[in-house]
Scaffold this motif. Structure first.
Motif, PDB file in Angstrom:
ATOM      1  N   LEU A   1     -78.966  27.521  46.672  1.00  0.00           N
ATOM      2  CA  LEU A   1     -79.150  27.880  45.266  1.00  0.00           C
ATOM      3  C   LEU A   1     -80.420  28.703  45.086  1.00  0.00           C
ATOM      4  CD1 LEU A   1     -78.180  27.508  42.309  1.00  0.00           C
ATOM      5  CD2 LEU A   1     -79.614  25.457  42.214  1.00  0.00           C
ATOM      6  N   PHE A   2     -81.487  28.345  45.792  1.00  0.00           N
ATOM      7  CA  PHE A   2     -82.746  29.074  45.681  1.00  0.00           C
ATOM      8  C   PHE A   2     -82.581  30.521  46.131  1.00  0.00           C
ATOM      9  CE2 PHE A   2     -86.704  30.586  47.613  1.00  0.00           C
ATOM     10  CZ  PHE A   2     -87.565  30.483  46.516  1.00  0.00           C
ATOM     11  N   GLU A   3     -81.862  30.729  47.239  1.00  0.00           N
ATOM     12  CA  GLU A   3     -81.644  32.093  47.740  1.00  0.00           C
ATOM     13  C   GLU A   3     -80.891  32.935  46.715  1.00  0.00           C
ATOM     14  OE1 GLU A   3     -81.271  31.993  52.566  1.00  0.00           O
ATOM     15  OE2 GLU A   3     -79.625  31.093  51.430  1.00  0.00           O
ATOM     16  N   VAL A   4     -79.789  32.405  46.223  1.00  0.00           N
ATOM     17  CA  VAL A   4     -78.967  33.163  45.276  1.00  0.00           C
ATOM     18  C   VAL A   4     -79.760  33.487  44.021  1.00  0.00           C
ATOM     19  CG1 VAL A   4     -76.861  33.124  43.892  1.00  0.00           C
ATOM     20  CG2 VAL A   4     -76.854  32.121  46.178  1.00  0.00           C
ATOM     21  N   ALA A   5     -80.535  32.512  43.523  1.00  0.00           N
ATOM     22  CA  ALA A   5     -81.339  32.741  42.323  1.00  0.00           C
ATOM     23  C   ALA A   5     -82.388  33.825  42.560  1.00  0.00           C
ATOM     24  CB  ALA A   5     -82.005  31.437  41.890  1.00  0.00           C
ATOM     25  N   SER A   6     -82.980  33.852  43.749  1.00  0.00           N
ATOM     26  CA  SER A   6     -83.998  34.867  44.043  1.00  0.00           C
ATOM     27  C   SER A   6     -83.394  36.269  44.081  1.00  0.00           C
ATOM     28  CB  SER A   6     -84.687  34.555  45.374  1.00  0.00           C
ATOM     29  OG  SER A   6     -83.792  34.708  46.465  1.00  0.00           O
ATOM     30  N   TYR A   7     -82.118  36.370  44.502  1.00  0.00           N
ATOM     31  CA  TYR A   7     -81.462  37.677  44.542  1.00  0.00           C
ATOM     32  C   TYR A   7     -81.197  38.208  43.131  1.00  0.00           C
ATOM     33  CZ  TYR A   7     -80.480  36.116  49.336  1.00  0.00           C
ATOM     34  OH  TYR A   7     -80.584  35.639  50.628  1.00  0.00           O
ATOM     35  N   ALA A   8     -81.082  37.308  42.171  1.00  0.00           N
ATOM     36  CA  ALA A   8     -80.774  37.716  40.791  1.00  0.00           C
ATOM     37  C   ALA A   8     -82.004  38.113  39.997  1.00  0.00           C
ATOM     38  CB  ALA A   8     -80.046  36.581  40.077  1.00  0.00           C
ATOM     39  N   ILE A   9     -83.209  37.767  40.478  1.00  0.00           N
ATOM     40  CA  ILE A   9     -84.435  37.991  39.700  1.00  0.00           C
ATOM     41  C   ILE A   9     -84.635  39.452  39.288  1.00  0.00           C
ATOM     42  CG2 ILE A   9     -86.954  37.966  39.855  1.00  0.00           C
ATOM     43  CD1 ILE A   9     -86.745  35.302  41.306  1.00  0.00           C
ATOM     44  N   PRO A  10     -84.469  40.454  40.180  1.00  0.00           N
ATOM     45  CA  PRO A  10     -84.668  41.849  39.739  1.00  0.00           C
ATOM     46  C   PRO A  10     -83.756  42.238  38.582  1.00  0.00           C
ATOM     47  CG  PRO A  10     -84.583  41.723  42.132  1.00  0.00           C
ATOM     48  CD  PRO A  10     -84.168  40.387  41.624  1.00  0.00           C
ATOM     49  N   PHE A  11     -82.559  41.690  38.557  1.00  0.00           N
ATOM     50  CA  PHE A  11     -81.604  42.064  37.509  1.00  0.00           C
ATOM     51  C   PHE A  11     -81.870  41.282  36.224  1.00  0.00           C
ATOM     52  CE2 PHE A  11     -79.917  43.109  41.610  1.00  0.00           C
ATOM     53  CZ  PHE A  11     -79.493  44.411  41.418  1.00  0.00           C
ATOM     54  N   LEU A  12     -82.466  40.097  36.350  1.00  0.00           N
ATOM     55  CA  LEU A  12     -82.942  39.397  35.155  1.00  0.00           C
ATOM     56  C   LEU A  12     -84.077  40.176  34.506  1.00  0.00           C
ATOM     57  CD1 LEU A  12     -82.976  35.668  36.372  1.00  0.00           C
ATOM     58  CD2 LEU A  12     -81.410  36.704  34.731  1.00  0.00           C
TER      59      LEU A  12
END
Length: 435
Positions: free
Chosen positions: A400-411
């Protein structure tokens, strides 16, 4: 009883029920039953609500929801979506990181034909993640753009969640749907710019590879045969609303008819696909309407107990700028998104936030778009972001941490758009002004 005590009892029951793992609809049902005995006449009001329940979910403004859900299901199960992605793939040719850009372009088009963030994310993930992995894309570039683009369906019309929000908040459904069009495609442009920046920083994240050349004749054929016909459905949904030819409910029905016509024309329509789409839509709509019925009663209880009016007076009584209160509401939505799904967040906050926004003089269509953007961001915040779990299901062995980190630039792109909308509300309100 003071308003804050009443609010604490009602909202506390809902939050406690969700924390214990009860389904959302039953959580609101339990809170409503308890609230009726505390703030109303108990059994007599419960019987009256049971008699009036069908009226709560049979209003004309809710009719686009099942049609939009059915339209997206038909688009997926008949295989029309795959035709669009194959055509776009050939058009992009040898563009560096082309599968990332295919995600943004295809996801934006798919958003206009589904109205569902979960369907959008699942579709993009199932089609593109395996191909990106095979081509050597790193996980950040394969999953990040999908997580960002998947949420576009929340603001690009037709948005099922947008219709639900408009129905609960009592704002114009058609105006809200149309208002999301320009900001939605502006957000897609921000996503594309973010991908360019990431590729500039690390070109090896999306390695180039040889592809079969496509002639201009073949590209023109793909546009005319596989892409432009989909524009017919978009026009039947969005164009009809803007031009005043149809209400949102009627345009949603036209959209379903349009997808069926295209499926028949491409010889992709089967009774099995229609049956699967219909059954899936009925299940989702039944769940949504049951939740909506209970949330409507909850809103009435907030008003009856005095909690709604008291909270509005308290929030607007501070000597601070309206922008500060707007920022506080945004932060509340993001925090709630860490623990709740979007429908639950909406049902809890709408009865509280909208009276405050109206008192502050905000345009409710513009404010609704800010709420939808906040809900979109909340869908990719751990530990409860639904889009994160969909992506984890697509890519086994990812945390979950990995996937969330990948979304940060788009957030971050989402946040930029919210700031732009605050500074230039006309971007959201221009198209509704033409209706």
């Amino acid at each position: 009883m003071e308003w804050y005590e009443a609010g604490a009892i009602l909202i506390g029951c809902v939050v406690a029920g969700m924390a214990l793992g009860f389904p959302v609809a039953f959580t609101f049902l339990i809170a409503n039953v308890l609230g009726m005995f505390v703030f109303a006449n108990g059994w007599s009001n419960l019987i009256q609500i049971a008699d009036n329940a069908p009226q709560l979910i049979t209003t004309f403004t809710l009719s686009p929801i099942p049609m939009f859900i059915l339209m997206g299901a038909l688009f997926f199960h008949t295989g029309l979506a795959i035709r669009v992605f194959d055509a776009l793939d050939k058009l992009l040719g040898k563009v560096p990181g082309r599968l990332c850009f295919l995600t943004v372009i295809g996801g934006s088009l798919f958003s206009t034909l589904t109205g569902s963030t979960m369907a959008n994310t699942a579709m993009l993930g199932s089609l593109l993640v395996p191909e990106m992995t095979r081509r050597g894309y790193n996980k950040r570039m394969s999953m990040g753009p999908i997580l960002g683009t998947g949420g576009l369906a929340m603001i690009i019309p037709p948005s099922s969640l947008g219709v639900l929000l408009a129905s609960i908040a009592g704002v114009d459904v058609g105006a809200l749907l149309v208002a999301g069009l320009l900001p939605g495609f502006l957000l897609a442009g921000l996503y594309a710019a973010m991908i360019l920046l990431q590729l500039k920083i690390n070109p090896d994240a999306a390695p180039s590879y040889e592809i079969e050349p496509t002639t201009w004749t073949e590209k023109l054929y793909q546009v005319v045969v596989n892409i432009l016909p989909m524009g017919l459905v978009v026009f039947m949904v969005i164009g009809f609303i803007v031009l005043g030819w149809a209400t949102p409910s009627e345009s949603a029905s036209f959209g379903v008819v349009g997808v069926c016509i295209l499926a028949i024309a491409f010889r992709a329509f089967t009774w099995q696909a229609f049956k699967t789409s219909l059954v899936g839509a009925i299940r989702v709509v039944g769940m949504v309407f049951f939740i909506l019925m209970n949330s409507t009663v909850f809103s009435q209880l907030l008003s009856l107990s005095g909690a709604g009016a008291g909270l509005t007076a308290w929030a607007t009584g501070f000597e601070v700028a309206p922008l500060v209160i707007l920022s506080a509401m945004f932060l509340v939505l993001i925090l709630l998104g860490m623990f709740m799904d979007q429908v639950s967040m909406m049902l809890i906050t709408v009865p509280i936030f909208y009276p405050i926004a109206q008192t502050l003089g905000y345009d409710l269509i513009w404010f609704s778009l800010i709420v939808l953007m906040s809900l979109e961001m909340a869908a990719t915040t751990p530990p409860f972001g639904l889009l994160l779990y969909i992506m984890m299901g697509m890519v086994r062995g990812t945390t979950l941490f990995e996937v969330a980190s990948y979304a940060i630039p788009f957030l971050f792109c989402d946040l930029i758009l919210i700031i732009i909308l605050v500074m230039a509300p006309g971007i959201a309100l221009y198209l509704p002004s033409l209706m």
